[in-house]
Design an enzyme around this catalytic site. Structure first.
Site, PDB file in Angstrom:
ATOM      1  N   LYS A   1      81.366  58.295  41.005  1.00  0.00           N
ATOM      2  CA  LYS A   1      80.676  59.324  41.562  1.00  0.00           C
ATOM      3  C   LYS A   1      81.355  60.533  41.607  1.00  0.00           C
ATOM      4  O   LYS A   1      80.843  61.712  41.435  1.00  0.00           O
ATOM      5  CB  LYS A   1      80.206  58.930  43.095  1.00  0.00           C
ATOM      6  CG  LYS A   1      78.888  58.188  42.972  1.00  0.00           C
ATOM      7  CD  LYS A   1      78.442  58.093  44.456  1.00  0.00           C
ATOM      8  CE  LYS A   1      79.204  57.050  45.270  1.00  0.00           C
ATOM      9  NZ  LYS A   1      78.672  56.603  46.427  1.00  0.00           N
TER      10      LYS A   1
ATOM     11  N   ARG B   1      82.832  45.325  38.266  1.00  0.00           N
ATOM     12  CA  ARG B   1      82.081  46.631  37.902  1.00  0.00           C
ATOM     13  C   ARG B   1      81.619  46.527  36.709  1.00  0.00           C
ATOM     14  O   ARG B   1      81.941  45.995  35.705  1.00  0.00           O
ATOM     15  CB  ARG B   1      83.013  47.645  38.085  1.00  0.00           C
ATOM     16  CG  ARG B   1      83.647  47.992  39.355  1.00  0.00           C
ATOM     17  CD  ARG B   1      84.473  49.407  39.307  1.00  0.00           C
ATOM     18  NE  ARG B   1      83.865  50.618  39.278  1.00  0.00           N
ATOM     19  CZ  ARG B   1      83.354  51.140  40.520  1.00  0.00           C
ATOM     20  NH1 ARG B   1      83.842  50.626  41.803  1.00  0.00           N
ATOM     21  NH2 ARG B   1      82.669  52.049  40.612  1.00  0.00           N
TER      22      ARG B   1
ATOM     23  N   GLU C   1      77.574  54.623  49.787  1.00  0.00           N
ATOM     24  CA  GLU C   1      78.202  55.591  50.560  1.00  0.00           C
ATOM     25  C   GLU C   1      77.159  57.040  50.392  1.00  0.00           C
ATOM     26  O   GLU C   1      77.135  57.184  48.923  1.00  0.00           O
ATOM     27  CB  GLU C   1      79.647  56.098  50.406  1.00  0.00           C
ATOM     28  CG  GLU C   1      80.117  57.218  51.164  1.00  0.00           C
ATOM     29  CD  GLU C   1      81.413  57.489  50.821  1.00  0.00           C
ATOM     30  OE1 GLU C   1      82.223  56.987  50.293  1.00  0.00           O
ATOM     31  OE2 GLU C   1      81.846  58.536  51.500  1.00  0.00           O
TER      32      GLU C   1
HETATM   33  P1  ATP Z   1      82.501  55.542  43.650  1.00  0.00           P
HETATM   34  O1  ATP Z   1      83.735  55.124  43.098  1.00  0.00           O
HETATM   35  O2  ATP Z   1      81.747  55.802  42.180  1.00  0.00           O
HETATM   36  O3  ATP Z   1      82.093  56.216  44.713  1.00  0.00           O
HETATM   37  P2  ATP Z   1      81.667  53.416  45.091  1.00  0.00           P
HETATM   38  O4  ATP Z   1      81.758  51.897  44.755  1.00  0.00           O
HETATM   39  O5  ATP Z   1      82.492  54.272  46.206  1.00  0.00           O
HETATM   40  O6  ATP Z   1      81.561  54.191  43.550  1.00  0.00           O
HETATM   41  P3  ATP Z   1      79.250  53.162  46.836  1.00  0.00           P
HETATM   42  O7  ATP Z   1      78.236  54.051  46.952  1.00  0.00           O
HETATM   43  O8  ATP Z   1      80.275  52.860  47.844  1.00  0.00           O
HETATM   44  O9  ATP Z   1      80.211  53.663  45.338  1.00  0.00           O
HETATM   45  O10 ATP Z   1      78.847  51.857  46.195  1.00  0.00           O
HETATM   46  C1  ATP Z   1      77.895  51.035  46.640  1.00  0.00           C
HETATM   47  C2  ATP Z   1      77.707  49.631  46.129  1.00  0.00           C
HETATM   48  O11 ATP Z   1      77.701  49.718  44.738  1.00  0.00           O
HETATM   49  C3  ATP Z   1      79.257  48.941  46.319  1.00  0.00           C
HETATM   50  O12 ATP Z   1      79.157  47.545  46.807  1.00  0.00           O
HETATM   51  C4  ATP Z   1      79.892  48.938  45.162  1.00  0.00           C
HETATM   52  O13 ATP Z   1      80.803  48.049  44.951  1.00  0.00           O
HETATM   53  C5  ATP Z   1      78.951  48.764  44.209  1.00  0.00           C
HETATM   54  N1  ATP Z   1      79.244  49.631  42.821  1.00  0.00           N
HETATM   55  C6  ATP Z   1      79.498  51.092  42.553  1.00  0.00           C
HETATM   56  N2  ATP Z   1      79.963  51.091  41.290  1.00  0.00           N
HETATM   57  C7  ATP Z   1      79.556  50.160  40.867  1.00  0.00           C
HETATM   58  C8  ATP Z   1      79.549  49.656  39.201  1.00  0.00           C
HETATM   59  N3  ATP Z   1      80.191  50.575  38.389  1.00  0.00           N
HETATM   60  N4  ATP Z   1      79.416  48.350  38.867  1.00  0.00           N
HETATM   61  C9  ATP Z   1      78.863  47.474  40.070  1.00  0.00           C
HETATM   62  N5  ATP Z   1      78.730  47.733  41.330  1.00  0.00           N
HETATM   63  C10 ATP Z   1      79.079  49.024  41.581  1.00  0.00           C
HETATM   64 MG    MG Z   2      82.539  53.398  48.138  1.00  0.00          MG
END
Ligand code: ATP
Ligand code: MG
Length: 560
Positions: A270, A260, A36
């Protein structure tokens, strides 16, 4: 069919892909990485990237980059560009670049189909009422009073929603599944909400925006994703992912979840990283203490180190936290092989060699990198006044201190043996200089009579030293899991010493250092010339990581 190379990792996801290729279920693996654009990529994303791009590369498949830009509130073009740049820096290139927002028309058409089939309805309840009637893990939810609207009425209302007839929050479109379903995600989840808000890609075209669960699987389906790899918290959303595809009768990718990434001392949310930036607790997303790819790159992390770390930890189905030392281990491994050595003194103490010929300067030959024969050597000026580290000298040393002390002989790296003959002090008793004599026969660091010294210390010629700012970076938090301290906010655990600035004395060849250049300062650690703040006239170096390797030592102790 292309088989993965022998060196590639194996795990349950790769096994699955291999099986799907072998059985002919799929001809080519297609994955995607769907960030995102509401923040910068962090080390957690690196794990997801290494997995989705990694399997596509290993099995001769494709991997798309898709901006999951369905929420206009938090997203920005700045992030879109940063995500692309950071991905390239990590060494990956995408096969297709897509935006979920480009699928808004298709999603809308599909939503009307679900409405026509009686599988979605317009609900007038407030967000609070919807959430209050959702039930709990043990109690079923309650049907909305609007649940039995006819498809015709729903279709009309849904058109009106899209046409902007209603204000934010006045209506939503919900899937009509089962308010008593054991899985709460299937209790008539919201598909669309009204937001009269500018979207960075679609402008004012839409005022209804799809929810994650509604948009994600459908976007995967449009792109022909075979394996939609996501983190474990989406496991309970998979039945909904499947329900949407099945109800529409469209191609259904396989969602597979993995753990994760969590690393001690590092936050991978984030939202929390944004809090650090907006609260002024760090200097920005690229602050070298941040676990963002920007911050880590600026600090001197290499893509090779990050990728080796991701490969090492592998893919599992349970959440765990990795030791920071494991990350440091991979960083040191790569920096050791690739960084040129230099001498730098960060807490300078003057050494005066009393028998050194007045005004003479000798150029000594210093090896650039003992791990890399091609890196050659350089000449470093040696003269009668030098800087050494203050903690390499002790006036009254304990038994196990072997460095410089009164009456003791030590080796100056690449130079000579010197013997301490006296100390200068100021009126307060502080040591201002150490006096020595050198043995001209020990040139290059060895005595012809075979006598030994117990320590070799680094130095910089005082007359030739470059003054530079050196930023000693440490963990941003004082505890390993700042976000998990019950009853406390993670900001309470900020480390006040995470950035300590000192003035160092550097050997003159560092004059040529440019932003992004990495060095090992002998006996101290790995340092990077700061790509943001360093100028040829005012050099700034960042400490990437110290030389101490606690992780490897601990492993050895445990017999691993
Ligand atoms: P946040 O909660 O920090 O906003 P998010 O998962 O919403 O993290 P996105 O930008 O939507 O962030 O994530 C893009 C991809 O990266 C998704 O497929 C997500 O599952 C993966 N991802 C995000 N954080 C992690 C993590 N700590 N470990 C592994 N994969 C991750
Ligand atoms: Mg997300």
């Amino acid at each position: 069919m292309i088989e993965a190379a022998d060196t590639s990792p194996t795990d349950f996801i790769r096994e699955r892909i291999r099986a799907d290729l072998q059985s002919g279920k799929i001809k080519q693996v297609v994955t995607r990485f769907p960030p995102e654009p509401n923040g910068y990529l962090h080390i957690g994303h690196a794990k997801a990237i290494c997995l989705s791009f990694g399997v596509a590369n290993e099995f001769g498949g494709r991997c798309n980059l898709r901006m999951d830009d369905t929420n206009p509130a938090a997203e920005d073009q700045e992030y879109v560009e940063a995500i692309q740049a950071d991905l390239r820096w990590l060494g990956f290139s995408w096969d297709g670049m897509y935006y979920a927002a480009d699928y808004f028309p298709q999603l809308y058409t599909w939503a009307t189909q679900l409405v026509e089939k009686g599988l979605a309805y317009v609900d007038d309840q407030t967000a609070e009422a919807i959430s209050a009637s959702r039930g709990t893990l043990t109690a079923p939810g309650k049907n909305s009073p609007f649940r039995d609207r006819t498809p015709e009425e729903n279709l009309r209302l849904f058109f009106e929603m899209r046409d902007g007839k209603f204000g934010d929050g006045q209506k939503v479109l919900r899937a009509k599944i089962d308010m008593a379903h054991a899985n709460i995600n299937l209790r008539d989840p919201v598909m669309y909400r009204i937001r009269h808000m500018h979207h960075q890609r679609t402008g004012a075209k839409w005022c209804i925006y799809p929810m994650y669960d509604w948009a994600h699987g459908e976007s995967d389906s449009i792109e022909g994703i075979t394996h939609s790899l996501c983190t474990l918290e989406f496991e309970h959303h998979r039945p909904l992912y499947d329900w949407f595809c099945d109800s529409l009768g469209i191609y259904k990718p396989q969602q597979i979840e993995f753990a994760r990434l969590n690393v001690e001392y590092l936050l991978t949310s984030k939202r929390k990283l944004l809090q650090l930036v907006e609260g002024g607790h760090v200097q920005g997303w690229d602050d070298p203490r941040m676990p963002t790819l920007r911050g880590m790159r600026r600090r001197g992390y290499t893509k090779e180190a990050l990728r080796a770390f991701c490969k090492h930890i592998g893919i599992a189905r349970f959440n765990s936290t990795h030791e920071h030392e494991l990350l440091d281990f991979h960083l040191r491994e790569h920096l050791n092989k690739t960084s040129q050595r230099r001498m730098a003194v960060l807490d300078p103490l003057k050494v005066v060699i009393e028998n050194w010929p007045q005004g003479e300067v000798e150029l000594v030959e210093a090896i650039n990198n003992p791990e890399d024969a091609t890196s050659g050597s350089r000449q470093v000026p040696f003269a009668g006044e030098l800087w050494i580290e203050r903690d390499d000298f002790m006036e009254n040393p304990p038994k196990d201190f072997f460095r410089m002390a009164p009456g003791r002989e030590v080796r100056l790296r690449y130079g000579y043996f010197v013997k301490c003959t006296g100390i200068d002090k100021d009126a307060d008793g502080n040591i201002t200089a150490v006096r020595c004599t050198y043995d001209p026969l020990t040139k290059g660091g060895n005595a012809p009579d075979g006598r030994k010294v117990k320590a070799t210390i680094h130095w910089v010629s005082a007359a030739h030293a470059l003054d530079a700012e050196v930023r000693l970076l440490s963990h941003l938090f004082t505890v390993k899991d700042p976000a998990e301290q019950e009853g406390h906010d993670f900001l309470e655990f900020l480390n006040p010493k995470s950035l300590v600035v000192v003035r160092g004395k550097l050997e003159p060849s560092l004059q040529d250092a440019r932003g992004g250049d990495r060095y090992q300062f002998e006996r101290i650690g790995y340092f990077t010339c700061d790509s943001k703040d360093s100028k040829p006239s005012e050099l700034v170096f960042l400490r990437t990581v110290t030389l101490k390797d606690a992780w490897q030592k601990a492993q050895k102790k445990q017999g691993k």
